[in-house]
Structure formats: structure tokens, C-alpha cells
Write a protein that holds these residues in place. Structure first.
Motif, PDB file in Angstrom:
ATOM      1  N   GLY A  34      -3.889   0.030 -12.695  1.00 43.05           N
ATOM      2  CA  GLY A  34      -5.394   0.826 -12.416  1.00 43.05           C
ATOM      3  C   GLY A  34      -6.449  -0.015 -12.229  1.00 43.05           C
ATOM      4  N   TRP A  35      -7.704   0.315 -11.569  1.00 41.17           N
ATOM      5  CA  TRP A  35      -8.854  -0.216 -11.945  1.00 41.17           C
ATOM      6  C   TRP A  35      -9.856   0.764 -12.282  1.00 41.17           C
ATOM      7  N   PHE A  36     -10.636   0.100 -13.019  1.00 39.78           N
ATOM      8  CA  PHE A  36     -11.908   0.755 -13.669  1.00 39.78           C
ATOM      9  C   PHE A  36     -13.024  -0.020 -13.627  1.00 39.78           C
ATOM     10  N   ARG A  37     -14.184   0.604 -13.527  1.00 37.30           N
ATOM     11  CA  ARG A  37     -15.592  -0.191 -13.674  1.00 37.30           C
ATOM     12  C   ARG A  37     -16.497   0.401 -14.648  1.00 37.30           C
ATOM     13  N   GLN A  38     -17.504  -0.376 -14.861  1.00 38.01           N
ATOM     14  CA  GLN A  38     -18.246  -0.089 -15.958  1.00 38.01           C
ATOM     15  C   GLN A  38     -19.621  -0.617 -15.456  1.00 38.01           C
ATOM     16  N   ALA A  39     -20.563  -0.189 -15.266  1.00 38.68           N
ATOM     17  CA  ALA A  39     -22.110  -0.366 -14.852  1.00 38.68           C
ATOM     18  C   ALA A  39     -22.932  -0.601 -16.018  1.00 38.68           C
ATOM     19  N   LYS A  42     -24.013   2.365 -18.745  1.00 40.11           N
ATOM     20  CA  LYS A  42     -22.963   3.554 -18.323  1.00 40.11           C
ATOM     21  C   LYS A  42     -21.541   3.402 -19.007  1.00 40.11           C
ATOM     22  N   GLU A  43     -20.987   4.569 -18.850  1.00 35.27           N
ATOM     23  CA  GLU A  43     -19.485   4.653 -19.677  1.00 35.27           C
ATOM     24  C   GLU A  43     -18.504   4.297 -18.324  1.00 35.27           C
ATOM     25  N   ARG A  44     -17.410   3.427 -18.788  1.00 33.56           N
ATOM     26  CA  ARG A  44     -16.506   3.237 -18.095  1.00 33.56           C
ATOM     27  C   ARG A  44     -15.637   4.288 -17.194  1.00 33.56           C
ATOM     28  N   GLU A  45     -15.609   4.012 -16.067  1.00 28.25           N
ATOM     29  CA  GLU A  45     -15.061   5.056 -15.102  1.00 28.25           C
ATOM     30  C   GLU A  45     -13.892   4.741 -14.453  1.00 28.25           C
ATOM     31  N   TRP A  46     -13.053   5.435 -14.001  1.00 27.05           N
ATOM     32  CA  TRP A  46     -11.878   5.369 -13.375  1.00 27.05           C
ATOM     33  C   TRP A  46     -12.109   5.018 -11.763  1.00 27.05           C
ATOM     34  N   VAL A  47     -11.179   4.066 -11.310  1.00 25.64           N
ATOM     35  CA  VAL A  47     -11.513   3.966  -9.873  1.00 25.64           C
ATOM     36  C   VAL A  47     -10.396   4.223  -8.978  1.00 25.64           C
ATOM     37  N   ALA A  48      -9.067   3.899  -9.508  1.00 27.33           N
ATOM     38  CA  ALA A  48      -7.844   4.055  -8.805  1.00 27.33           C
ATOM     39  C   ALA A  48      -6.802   3.709  -9.689  1.00 27.33           C
ATOM     40  N   THR A  49      -5.636   4.496  -9.281  1.00 24.28           N
ATOM     41  CA  THR A  49      -4.251   4.231 -10.217  1.00 24.28           C
ATOM     42  C   THR A  49      -3.306   4.206  -9.122  1.00 24.28           C
ATOM     43  N   ILE A  50      -2.121   3.441  -9.564  1.00 26.04           N
ATOM     44  CA  ILE A  50      -0.888   3.410  -8.738  1.00 26.04           C
ATOM     45  C   ILE A  50       0.222   3.444  -9.748  1.00 26.04           C
ATOM     46  N   GLU A  53       6.113   4.321  -8.610  1.00 29.13           N
ATOM     47  CA  GLU A  53       6.599   4.442  -7.428  1.00 29.13           C
ATOM     48  C   GLU A  53       5.782   4.453  -6.226  1.00 29.13           C
ATOM     49  N   GLY A  54       4.355   3.762  -6.538  1.00 33.09           N
ATOM     50  CA  GLY A  54       3.497   3.609  -5.384  1.00 33.09           C
ATOM     51  C   GLY A  54       2.585   4.706  -5.026  1.00 33.09           C
ATOM     52  N   THR A  55       2.697   5.719  -5.962  1.00 37.32           N
ATOM     53  CA  THR A  55       1.835   7.014  -5.718  1.00 37.32           C
ATOM     54  C   THR A  55       0.210   6.687  -6.249  1.00 37.32           C
ATOM     55  N   THR A  56      -0.633   6.745  -5.493  1.00 34.88           N
ATOM     56  CA  THR A  56      -1.978   6.286  -5.592  1.00 34.88           C
ATOM     57  C   THR A  56      -2.837   7.722  -5.893  1.00 34.88           C
ATOM     58  N   ARG A  57      -3.684   7.391  -6.722  1.00 39.83           N
ATOM     59  CA  ARG A  57      -4.871   8.379  -6.931  1.00 39.83           C
ATOM     60  C   ARG A  57      -6.200   8.020  -7.122  1.00 39.83           C
ATOM     61  N   TYR A  58      -7.132   8.559  -6.575  1.00 41.91           N
ATOM     62  CA  TYR A  58      -8.408   8.056  -6.597  1.00 41.91           C
ATOM     63  C   TYR A  58      -9.530   9.468  -6.844  1.00 41.91           C
ATOM     64  N   CYS A 102       0.546   7.464 -16.852  1.00 42.26           N
ATOM     65  CA  CYS A 102      -0.539   7.264 -15.717  1.00 42.26           C
ATOM     66  C   CYS A 102      -1.699   8.004 -15.873  1.00 42.26           C
ATOM     67  N   TYR A 103      -2.090   8.333 -17.264  1.00 44.17           N
ATOM     68  CA  TYR A 103      -3.142   9.152 -17.333  1.00 44.17           C
ATOM     69  C   TYR A 103      -4.237   8.075 -17.532  1.00 44.17           C
ATOM     70  N   THR A 104      -5.553   8.439 -17.181  1.00 35.77           N
ATOM     71  CA  THR A 104      -6.531   7.346 -17.113  1.00 35.77           C
ATOM     72  C   THR A 104      -7.179   7.071 -18.482  1.00 35.77           C
TER      73      THR A 104
END
Length: 120
Positions: A34-39, A42-50, A53-58, A102-104
Motif C-alpha cells: 500500500g501507499w500512505f501519506r502524512q502531511a 496531520k495523522e498518517r492516512e491511507w492512499v491505496a492498497t493492492i 491478487e491485484g485487487t485495489t482499494r482507494y 490487507c487492513y490499513t
């Protein structure tokens, strides 16, 4: 285990960037990634996961603008970011989840991050 991000930089609002993350030391194709970001401030937040099997979530705030993908042959994770907004400015981290769920909140391997700055 090592995760090394690259591809960050400065871009104007509406622009695009593609982040990469080379992963070593774990069975890349079997892990949820996955990708996460933090400004700042601010708290870290989830951006995307795969998942394996290649299933993606946003989350809603990037859906339709960001695309996560991976190349199992190159052990590389990608994040294509389009239509960037100033509020996307943050340090972006790639991560791996050894649990398989695959839980954030279960990601346990992290890279050092790459900075993305979007100006208006």
C-alpha cells in the motif's frame, strides 16, 4: 526487509507524478502492499492498497485520481497520481502487510518516504 520509494517532487495543481517503491526481503507477490501519506501536523492516512491478487482499494479523497499498481517481476510498487491538488502535499510512504488481511492498520513494513509538494 527494505522498501525504497522514489519519484516524489514538486508539481503544480492539476499535474501528475508517478511514485515507485522497490521492495526486497519479502515474497513481494504474496503480500498486500500500500501507499500512505502524512502531511505536517496531520495523522498518517491511507492512499491505496493492492492485494496479492491485484485487487485495489482507494479512499474517496483519491479515488479516480490515483492508481496503484505493481510489477511482480520487478518487485516494484507504483502510484500514479493525476489531477493533483495542494491538499495532496505530503510525505508518501509505501508499506507491506505481512498479515495477509490487507487492513490499513496492519501494515508493518515501511519505507522512508518520498515528498510530494503540489502548489496552487
Amino acid at each position: 526487509v527494505q522498501l525504497v520509494e522514489s519519484g516524489g517532487g514538486s508539481v503544480q495543481s492539476g499535474g501528475s507524478l508517478k511514485l515507485s517503491c522497490i521492495v526486497s526481503g519479502l515474497p513481494f507477490k504474496d503480500y498486500c502492499l500500500g501507499w500512505f501519506r502524512q502531511a505536517p501536523g496531520k495523522e498518517r492516512e491511507w492512499v491505496a492498497t493492492i492485494d496479492s491478487e491485484g485487487t485495489t482499494r482507494y479512499p474517496q479523497y483519491v479515488k479516480g485520481r490515483f492508481t496503484i499498481s505493481k510489477d511482480n517481476a520487478k518487485n516494484t510498487l507504483y502510484l500514479q497520481m493525476n489531477s493533483l491538488k495542494p491538499e495532496d502535499t505530503a510525505m508518501y510512504y509505501c508499506a507491506a502487510d505481512s498479515s495477509g488481511y490487507c487492513y490499513t492498520d496492519l501494515f508493518d513494513y515501511w519505507g522512508q518516504g518520498t515528498q510530494v509538494t503540489v502548489s496552487s
